[in-house]
Design an enzyme around this catalytic site. Structure first.
Site, PDB file in Angstrom:
ATOM      1  N   HIS A  72     -16.775  42.825 -25.472  1.00 28.68           N
ATOM      2  CA  HIS A  72     -15.279  42.490 -25.739  1.00 28.68           C
ATOM      3  C   HIS A  72     -14.679  43.446 -26.720  1.00 28.68           C
ATOM      4  O   HIS A  72     -15.191  44.262 -27.440  1.00 28.68           O
ATOM      5  CB  HIS A  72     -15.426  41.083 -26.248  1.00 28.68           C
ATOM      6  N   ASN A  73     -13.306  43.750 -26.351  1.00 30.41           N
ATOM      7  CA  ASN A  73     -12.321  44.708 -27.153  1.00 30.41           C
ATOM      8  C   ASN A  73     -12.830  46.249 -26.822  1.00 30.41           C
ATOM      9  O   ASN A  73     -12.426  46.990 -27.563  1.00 30.41           O
ATOM     10  CB  ASN A  73     -12.349  44.299 -28.674  1.00 30.41           C
TER      11      ASN A  73
END
EC number: 2.3.1.191
Length: 354
Positions: free
Chosen positions: A257-258
């Site tokens: 994620h991210n």
């Protein structure tokens, strides 16, 4: 090799036409009308095939080569036997790739399973979804509420397009892929079994165990990205996971994620990239590399296979090893380790221990 029934040869193209398409030069106009239909490696190229060479190490194979043309740099043209036409290119590898795509356009995208028309009767499409003209939805695919899909895109059999997902034009979503919480640009290719937009891996230790952190971001995939089979790209926690324009990702890659990946990167199989890592443009990452979260990798970095990235990497560098360090340092360390291991394995007087 037997006739390939999966990808049939091209109907035929004159060498002069092929050279023009490649932006290359046919060394002799005497061969302008020779017909070629396929690409092949030097070792088994036959009449009608085109092959290529990149170095003088191909000299021996060229002796028995039966190809109808060889693509090479001008400096290597003297290696090619006189009876084989030569196509001169300053970038033979790229020219050969272009030739392959010209002869076998169907092999550039995931295979088509159905000829049932644009929308298969067994597909499940929410009434609120918006599909532009020319969208093909294969059997048993599911398209969720308010999803939007652009003209010329194909949705493969048994794939899942989640609610509010937006997919651009001329994309290929292969069989069994799932796309959730994502926005895709134009010309994107997603191969079989890829998982896009599922939960990121985020937990906070608590007195009774691990507490799940909500993952409410998105996945942004820009134009002309290609994502390999069974690769997973997690959606962002609060921010977005971003894959930059033209980036190519191999099979079985995990992107947390991210993570933000720049433009025109190449990421080979079984790479793992932990959350919130930032990767610049034109980065090349070898197979089975592991990248720690929250690090920054500069533009143009090259990382050797099986390396472990624990800290930021400066732009333009070559790195390898666990932990990763400048590639020359890693190779020197590896050579010294091999030398010491050999010395420890010898008895006094130079004899090898049992």
């Amino acid at each position: 090799m037997e006739q390939n029934v999966f990808f049939l040869p091209h109907e035929g193209l004159k060498l002069a036409e092929l050279a023009e398409f490649l932006g290359a030069e046919l060394a002799s106009s005497d061969y302008a009308d020779v017909i070629v239909r396929s690409v092949a490696p030097i070792s088994r190229a036959r009449a009608g095939d085109v092959c290529y060479i990149l170095s003088r190490r191909s000299r021996d194979e060229l002796v028995t080569c039966e190809a109808s043309a060889v693509i090479c740099d001008k400096a290597l043209a003297d290696l090619v036997p006189p009876h084989i036409p030569v196509i001169l290119s300053s970038n033979p590898h790229a020219a050969f790739a272009m030739a392959g795509g010209l002869f076998y356009p169907a092999a550039l995208r995931p295979v088509v399973f159905s000829g049932e028309g644009e929308i298969a009767p067994s597909a499940v499409i929410d009434p609120s979804a918006k599909l532009e003209k020319g969208v093909i939805v294969e059997p048993m695919a599911v398209i969720g509420a308010h999803a939007e899909i652009g003209e010329g895109t194909r949705i493969g059999a048994h794939s899942i397009i989640g609610p509010n997902v937006k997919i651009g034009r001329d994309c290929s979503i292969a069989a069994g892929a799932s796309i959730l919480c994502a926005l895709l640009g134009n010309g994107v290719i997603i191969h079989n079994g890829a998982r896009i937009g599922q939960d990121g891996f985020g937990y906070a230790p608590g007195p009774r165990g691990m507490i799940k952190i909500v993952q409410i971001g998105r996945v942004i995939i820009q134009d002309n990205v290609e994502i390999g089979a069974n690769t997973t790209i997690d959606r962002g926690a609060m921010d977005d996971t971003v894959i930059g324009e033209g980036t190519k990702i191999d099979n079985q890659v995990q992107i947390g994620h991210n993570v933000q990946i720049g433009r025109h990167c190449a990421i080979v199989a079984q790479v793992g990239i932990a959350g919130s890592t930032k990767i610049g443009n034109g980065v090349q990452i070898g197979g089975q590399v592991g990248i720690k979260g929250h690090v920054t990798i500069g533009d143009g970095v090259q990382i050797a296979a099986k390396s472990g990235i624990m800290t930021d990497l400066a732009a333009g560098g070559q790195y390898g090893g666990i932990p990763a360090r400048p590639l020359n340092d890693y190779l020197r360390d590896a050579a010294q380790l091999v030398s010491k291991t050999r010395l420890r394995g010898k008895k006094p007087g130079g004899k090898q221990n049992d």
